[in-house]
Design an enzyme around this catalytic site. Structure first.
Site, mmCIF file in Angstrom:
data_model
loop_
_atom_site.group_PDB
_atom_site.id
_atom_site.type_symbol
_atom_site.label_atom_id
_atom_site.label_comp_id
_atom_site.label_asym_id
_atom_site.label_seq_id
_atom_site.Cartn_x
_atom_site.Cartn_y
_atom_site.Cartn_z
ATOM 1 N N ASP A 227 0.832 -1.203 0.000
ATOM 2 C CA ASP A 227 0.000 0.000 0.000
ATOM 3 C C ASP A 227 0.874 1.264 0.000
ATOM 4 O O ASP A 227 1.880 1.325 0.713
ATOM 5 C CB ASP A 227 -0.859 -0.026 1.278
ATOM 6 C CG ASP A 227 -1.947 1.022 1.296
ATOM 7 O OD1 ASP A 227 -2.806 0.975 0.408
ATOM 8 O OD2 ASP A 227 -1.938 1.879 2.206
ATOM 9 N N GLU A 277 14.391 -15.318 0.659
ATOM 10 C CA GLU A 277 14.689 -16.388 1.622
ATOM 11 C C GLU A 277 13.746 -17.575 1.415
ATOM 12 O O GLU A 277 13.954 -18.644 1.983
ATOM 13 C CB GLU A 277 14.489 -15.879 3.072
ATOM 14 C CG GLU A 277 15.546 -14.904 3.547
ATOM 15 C CD GLU A 277 15.137 -14.184 4.835
ATOM 16 O OE1 GLU A 277 14.132 -14.571 5.482
ATOM 17 O OE2 GLU A 277 15.831 -13.208 5.198
HETATM 18 C C1 NOJ Z 1 -4.517 2.877 -0.832
HETATM 19 C C2 NOJ Z 1 -5.638 1.942 -0.514
HETATM 20 O O1 NOJ Z 1 -5.971 1.231 -1.666
HETATM 21 C C3 NOJ Z 1 -6.769 2.794 0.001
HETATM 22 O O2 NOJ Z 1 -7.944 2.049 0.147
HETATM 23 C C4 NOJ Z 1 -6.356 3.427 1.293
HETATM 24 O O3 NOJ Z 1 -7.369 4.315 1.723
HETATM 25 C C5 NOJ Z 1 -5.054 4.211 1.127
HETATM 26 N N1 NOJ Z 1 -4.080 3.501 0.378
HETATM 27 C C6 NOJ Z 1 -4.460 4.536 2.485
HETATM 28 O O4 NOJ Z 1 -3.969 3.374 3.087
#
Ligand code: NOJ
Length: 572
Positions: A227, A277
């Site tokens: 993310d 790993e």
């Molecule tokens: C991207 C994620 O896909 C989204 O749903 C989220 O709100 C933001 N990152 C923050 O983590």
């Protein structure tokens, strides 16, 4: 009339069976052309009737995923969370939210998926924790300048007594990106205030995440979806640039204080040593919102290995856009030895059956604010186009990420009552943006029953009555359903795809047509008039054809064109 689905037997000849083994000794390049199905766990299947989907619910649907024919599941966050941002506010990276199950349930899910030859990719959220994470609680209890505060991005406020934020930055969900803690310091949150940003220059933060990657890898997880991969490295030296400078892009590549900084790749090089790993090496895909030419660095083999390509989320309904996006991304993937990715829908965007039902360029934020009525969607056209582009993308080299419910052709629920909205965007924007809940409404499994088979009670986001007609049970019985189309396409793709090569076929300015090895050919009519179906055996079409020789507008067909060359020659 030719039906949307003909039977594969007979048209595929004796192609070798694909290798679907998982676990040690399995194909390390399984991800390159995988179909990955995203599950937003709270909205997939609810096993205990509390209105929220859970891990046992997913395990109980492994047969469905297996029948659909996906290669892997990407599981959005399932960690303990107060749900300030749909689970992307993580309290504990090495546990399961009790509402969703236990670690034993997680192990059962891994076992169930692997038993069916399906890999599991989990979401990892390294840019920020939640404000309930033990590190953040400790930071709040600790003094400015302490090691506990150094795990996050704390700064002294401006103004005489630190009563003003350190900069005028706005969070991505609206409102200021800084929150005061009452002692003259403020912490940075690029997203909601409940999502404090971590300091990735801190050695403890870095070491701890390596442990988290090992924790899930040891439990059999096959890969990670990373993310906000472009946001981890930060350089906040004073004077900080203004929001205006950030918005107008005056900062050249790599000079932005938190976006796409060069140092971020040092982090992923460390992660790669952990991935390697394992046997087979764990994979990763970056969610990196960066210009296309900067994306490849995230996909480098000594980094995460693959990065999302979101370009088709913006492509209009025209052959030129599609052609250029595909060509550019295939070219970009080649030198890094990564494979590219294709995405039309996910948990953050309006579902593509609705997007393609609207005129190109529609402001989707305004459309949602108007309850999905202005402009009025042409639902039938949207469905035809969504099916056509999905079939097109499934014929491309690279991996395709599907979002739960798109295999049912689910449109966006654009008229969710405002009382039901959960996305922080709604409140943070003071009602100017409705947010992303409309694509997160729990799936309909059956035509009747409370929450249409999602669970035994009402679902955590209200489902509209029209969900009944999209239910899995209804579609399983219909050979022309969107579910039948996806199932057939995935089955054919798995059998046909070998080398990651593509040869364009010039078929006119309104057409996207290309060939893959094994005589596999895909052709999409983006124009307003019918075109002839090319020669070859028709494998699948995204919609019914008026006659065997005519490809109407808004339709994709796959054909098998066998030349004099043998299959093994073509696969070279
Ligand atoms: C991207 C994620 O896909 C989204 O749903 C989220 O709100 C933001 N990152 C923050 O983590």
């Amino acid at each position: 009339m030719r039906a949307a689905s003909a039977h594969p037997s007979g048209v595929l000849g004796n192609l070798p069976a694909p290798d679907v083994r998982v676990g040690p000794g399995a194909d390390p390049s399984w991800w390159r052309q995988a179909v990955v199905y995203q599950i937003y766990p709270r909205s997939f299947a609810d096993s205990n009737g509390d209105g929220v989907g859970d891990l046992p619910g997913i395990t109980s649907r492994v047969d469905y995923l297996s029948r659909l024919g996906v290669d892997a599941v990407w599981l959005s966050p399932f960690y303990p969370s107060a749900l300030a941002d749909g689970g992307y506010d993580v309290d504990d990276y090495r546990a399961v939210d009790p509402t969703l199950g236990t670690l034993d349930d997680f192990d059962d899910l891994v076992g169930g998926l692997h038993g069916a030859g399906i890999r599991l990719v989990v979401d990892i959220v390294p840019n920020h924790t939640s404000n309930r994470h033990e590190w953040f609680r400790e930071a709040l209890r600790s003094a400015p300048g302490s090691s506990a505060r150094d795990r996050y991005v704390f700064r002294t406020g401006s103004g005489i007594a630190g009563e003003q934020p350190p900069s005028d930055w706005q969070s991505l969900f609206g409102g200021p990106a800084w929150e005061p803690v009452g002692d003259g310091e403020w912490y940075l949150h690029l997203f909601a205030p409940e999502q404090p940003d971590l300091n990735w220059a801190n050695a403890e933060v870095r070491a701890d995440f390596l442990q988290t990657l090992r924790f899930w890898s040891d439990r059999g997880v096959d890969g990670f979806r990373v993310d906000v991969a472009h946001g981890l490295a930060k350089e906040l030296a004073d004077p900080m640039p203004s929001q205006r400078e950030l918005d107008t892009g005056v900062l050249v590549d790599g000079a932005h204080p938190w976006e796409d900084r060069d140092e971020v790749h040092d982090i992923y090089r460390e992660w790669r040593t952990v991935f390697d790993e394992y046997d087979p090496p764990r994979t990763a895909v970056a969610e990196a919102w960066v210009p296309t030419h900067r994306r490849t660095r995230y996909a480098s083999p000594d980094g995460l290995g693959q990065a999302f390509n979101f370009d088709l989320l913006k492509a209009g309904w025209n052959a030129e856009d599609f052609h250029s996006v595909i060509e550019e991304n295939l070219e970009l993937a080649a030198p890094t030895s990564a494979s590219t990715t294709w995405v039309f829908s996910n948990h953050d965007v309006v579902r593509h059956a609705s997007r393609f039902a609207l005129p190109d360029g529609t402001d989707l934020v305004q459309w949602l604010l108007h309850g999905g009525l202005d402009p009025a969607p042409d639902a039938e056209l949207g469905m035809r186009r969504a099916r056509a582009v999905t079939l097109l993308a499934l014929a491309l080299p690279g991996s395709t990420y599907l979002y739960q419910g798109e295999e049912l052709g689910l449109p966006e629920v654009a008229d969710l009552p405002t009382w039901s909205l959960q996305d922080p965007t709604w409140v943070r924007s003071a009602g100017k943006e409705k947010g992303r809940d409309g694509c997160r409404v729990p799936l309909p499994w059956t035509v009747e029953g409370p929450s249409f088979g999602f669970g035994e009670g009402a679902s955590h986001l209200p489902q509209p009555s029209w969900f009944a007609s999209y239910a899995v049970a209804a579609q399983l019985a219909d050979p022309d359903s969107t579910l039948a189309l996806y199932t057939r396409a995935l089955q054919l793709r798995r059998a046909l795809q070998t080398a990651e090569t593509l040869t364009w076929v010039d078929s006119g300015s309104d057409v996207v047509a290309f060939r893959r090895p094994n005589g596999w050919c895909s052709i999409t009519n983006f124009g307003a008039t019918p075109i002839p179906v090319p020669p070859g055996k028709l494998l699948v079409v995204s919609d019914r054809l008026p006659d065997a020789d005519t490809l109407p507008p808004n339709v994709t067909a796959w054909l098998r064109q066998t030349s004099g060359r043998s299959e093994s020659e073509e696969n070279q």
